[in-house]
Motif scaffolding. Structure first.
Motif, PDB file in Angstrom:
ATOM      1  N   ASP A 144       4.723 -10.387 -14.259  1.00 20.79           N
ATOM      2  CA  ASP A 144       6.028 -11.038 -14.214  1.00 20.79           C
ATOM      3  C   ASP A 144       7.137 -10.041 -13.932  1.00 20.79           C
ATOM      4  N   THR A 145       7.042  -8.862 -14.566  1.00 19.97           N
ATOM      5  CA  THR A 145       8.072  -7.838 -14.394  1.00 19.97           C
ATOM      6  C   THR A 145       8.153  -7.390 -12.935  1.00 19.97           C
ATOM      7  N   VAL A 146       6.999  -7.300 -12.289  1.00 20.60           N
ATOM      8  CA  VAL A 146       6.962  -6.834 -10.907  1.00 20.60           C
ATOM      9  C   VAL A 146       7.352  -7.944  -9.941  1.00 20.60           C
ATOM     10  N   ALA A 147       6.886  -9.177 -10.206  1.00 19.03           N
ATOM     11  CA  ALA A 147       6.996 -10.243  -9.214  1.00 19.03           C
ATOM     12  C   ALA A 147       8.220 -11.132  -9.366  1.00 19.03           C
ATOM     13  N   LEU A 148       8.721 -11.315 -10.571  1.00 13.94           N
ATOM     14  CA  LEU A 148       9.786 -12.289 -10.780  1.00 13.94           C
ATOM     15  C   LEU A 148      11.164 -11.655 -10.654  1.00 13.94           C
ATOM     16  N   PRO A 149      12.133 -12.428 -10.159  1.00 14.03           N
ATOM     17  CA  PRO A 149      13.520 -11.939 -10.156  1.00 14.03           C
ATOM     18  C   PRO A 149      14.052 -11.841 -11.574  1.00 14.03           C
ATOM     19  N   CYS A 150      15.135 -11.116 -11.742  1.00 16.92           N
ATOM     20  CA  CYS A 150      15.649 -10.840 -13.079  1.00 16.92           C
ATOM     21  C   CYS A 150      15.990 -12.110 -13.839  1.00 16.92           C
ATOM     22  N   GLU A 151      16.574 -13.100 -13.166  1.00 24.40           N
ATOM     23  CA  GLU A 151      16.987 -14.312 -13.871  1.00 24.40           C
ATOM     24  C   GLU A 151      15.786 -15.034 -14.467  1.00 24.40           C
ATOM     25  N   ALA A 152      14.675 -15.076 -13.729  1.00 24.69           N
ATOM     26  CA  ALA A 152      13.467 -15.717 -14.242  1.00 24.69           C
ATOM     27  C   ALA A 152      12.888 -14.912 -15.400  1.00 24.69           C
ATOM     28  N   ARG A 153      12.894 -13.590 -15.290  1.00 25.11           N
ATOM     29  CA  ARG A 153      12.393 -12.745 -16.378  1.00 25.11           C
ATOM     30  C   ARG A 153      13.229 -12.949 -17.636  1.00 25.11           C
ATOM     31  N   LEU A 178      17.915  -4.444 -23.372  1.00 25.51           N
ATOM     32  CA  LEU A 178      17.287  -5.609 -22.772  1.00 25.51           C
ATOM     33  C   LEU A 178      16.916  -5.324 -21.312  1.00 25.51           C
ATOM     34  N   ALA A 179      17.797  -4.623 -20.605  1.00 18.65           N
ATOM     35  CA  ALA A 179      17.517  -4.258 -19.212  1.00 18.65           C
ATOM     36  C   ALA A 179      16.277  -3.365 -19.123  1.00 18.65           C
ATOM     37  N   ASP A 180      16.146  -2.410 -20.040  1.00 20.22           N
ATOM     38  CA  ASP A 180      14.970  -1.540 -20.066  1.00 20.22           C
ATOM     39  C   ASP A 180      13.713  -2.356 -20.311  1.00 20.22           C
ATOM     40  N   LEU A 181      13.828  -3.341 -21.173  1.00 22.27           N
ATOM     41  CA  LEU A 181      12.685  -4.187 -21.507  1.00 22.27           C
ATOM     42  C   LEU A 181      12.244  -5.024 -20.303  1.00 22.27           C
ATOM     43  N   LEU A 182      13.209  -5.481 -19.506  1.00 27.24           N
ATOM     44  CA  LEU A 182      12.910  -6.318 -18.354  1.00 27.24           C
ATOM     45  C   LEU A 182      12.642  -5.499 -17.087  1.00 27.24           C
ATOM     46  N   GLY A 183      12.904  -4.190 -17.152  1.00 28.03           N
ATOM     47  CA  GLY A 183      12.651  -3.332 -16.003  1.00 28.03           C
ATOM     48  C   GLY A 183      13.706  -3.424 -14.916  1.00 28.03           C
ATOM     49  N   VAL A 184      14.961  -3.690 -15.306  1.00 25.91           N
ATOM     50  CA  VAL A 184      16.059  -3.786 -14.338  1.00 25.91           C
ATOM     51  C   VAL A 184      17.246  -2.989 -14.873  1.00 25.91           C
ATOM     52  N   THR A 185      18.381  -3.045 -14.149  1.00 20.31           N
ATOM     53  CA  THR A 185      19.573  -2.348 -14.608  1.00 20.31           C
ATOM     54  C   THR A 185      20.402  -3.234 -15.525  1.00 20.31           C
ATOM     55  N   ARG A 186      21.316  -2.611 -16.263  1.00 20.98           N
ATOM     56  CA  ARG A 186      22.174  -3.380 -17.166  1.00 20.98           C
ATOM     57  C   ARG A 186      23.074  -4.326 -16.381  1.00 20.98           C
ATOM     58  N   VAL A 187      23.568  -3.872 -15.230  1.00 21.40           N
ATOM     59  CA  VAL A 187      24.431  -4.716 -14.406  1.00 21.40           C
ATOM     60  C   VAL A 187      23.677  -5.967 -13.948  1.00 21.40           C
TER      61      VAL A 187
END
Length: 227
Positions: A144-153, A178-187
């Motif tokens: 999920d982390t690799v394939a899904l966009p941030c909003e879905a994650r 939370l961003a670290d947990l989802l694998g994205v940036t805070r922004v």
């Protein structure tokens, strides 16, 4: 003296197949520990010579990559056993475990736990099934982390965090965590959260928490990108 404390181990999934005698032996051979919020229970890479059984409270697991980035794996709440893999492979703790609030722990010596696995085929099979299920769940989260966009994650994470009942969810610290947990940036997290609020799926709650206003629609948002 607490003569019935061993019964608390009955609620730990790892020990579900143990008879009373086995639970008593584990309890009597373990060491009680208490941790305040922010204290580290175990450091990533440290020798795993005890099985940490979290009786109450919550811990956050994180690890540092070779380039210094912090990866957050999530939060675990008691009763549960922490980092079982490290106990089995002897390669050191897989993450740093930090107390989110006050935690009560029993530290079971590795030798005592391994003796239980050696002495009981039923217990050994149960532990292997539990580890396999957790490995599969972790693989699905990674996919999920690799394939899904941030909003879905983010939507999936909010639903998972609210799975124990209620519609109010506490963030795992700051938006950066939370961003670290989802694998994205805070922004990116901030923008995704703003979209969910704009669409009426979530709203602000007390103490900086998030209220799920439309869980059914949030579930659709979490699965919309899966196909």
């Amino acid at each position: 003296m607490d003569t019935q404390g061993w019964r608390r181990l009955r609620d730990v999934p790892l020990f579900a197949r143990l008879p009373d005698a086995g639970l008593i032996a584990l309890w009597d051979g373990s060491v009680p520990r208490r941790y305040a919020a922010g204290e580290v229970l175990r450091m990533q890479g440290a020798p795993a010579d005890h099985l940490l059984v979290l009786l109450s409270g919550s811990t956050a697991a994180s690890a540092a990559t070779a380039n210094g980035r912090v990866v957050r794996f999530g939060t675990w709440s008691g009763p549960c056993a922490l980092d079982k893999v490290a106990l089995l492979d002897r390669a050191g703790h897989t993450a740093t475990y930090t107390a989110v609030g006050r935690c009560a722990v029993r530290a079971v010596p590795r030798a005592r736990f391994m003796a239980l696995l050696d002495d009981s085929a039923a217990v050994r099979a149960h532990v292997l099934r539990l580890l396999a299920a957790q490995a599969r769940a972790q693989q699905e989260r990674l996919t999920d982390t690799v394939a899904l966009p941030c909003e879905a994650r983010l939507a999936a994470w909010l639903l998972h965090a609210a799975a124990d009942g209620g519609r109010v969810v506490s963030l795992p610290g700051s938006q950066q965590e939370l961003a670290d947990l989802l694998g994205v940036t805070r922004v990116t997290v901030n923008r995704a959260l703003s979209r969910l609020r704009r669409d009426g799926l979530v709203g602000p709650a007390a103490d900086g928490r998030i209220e799920l206003l439309a869980p059914e629609l949030l579930a659709l948002r979490a699965t919309a990108e899966r196909g």
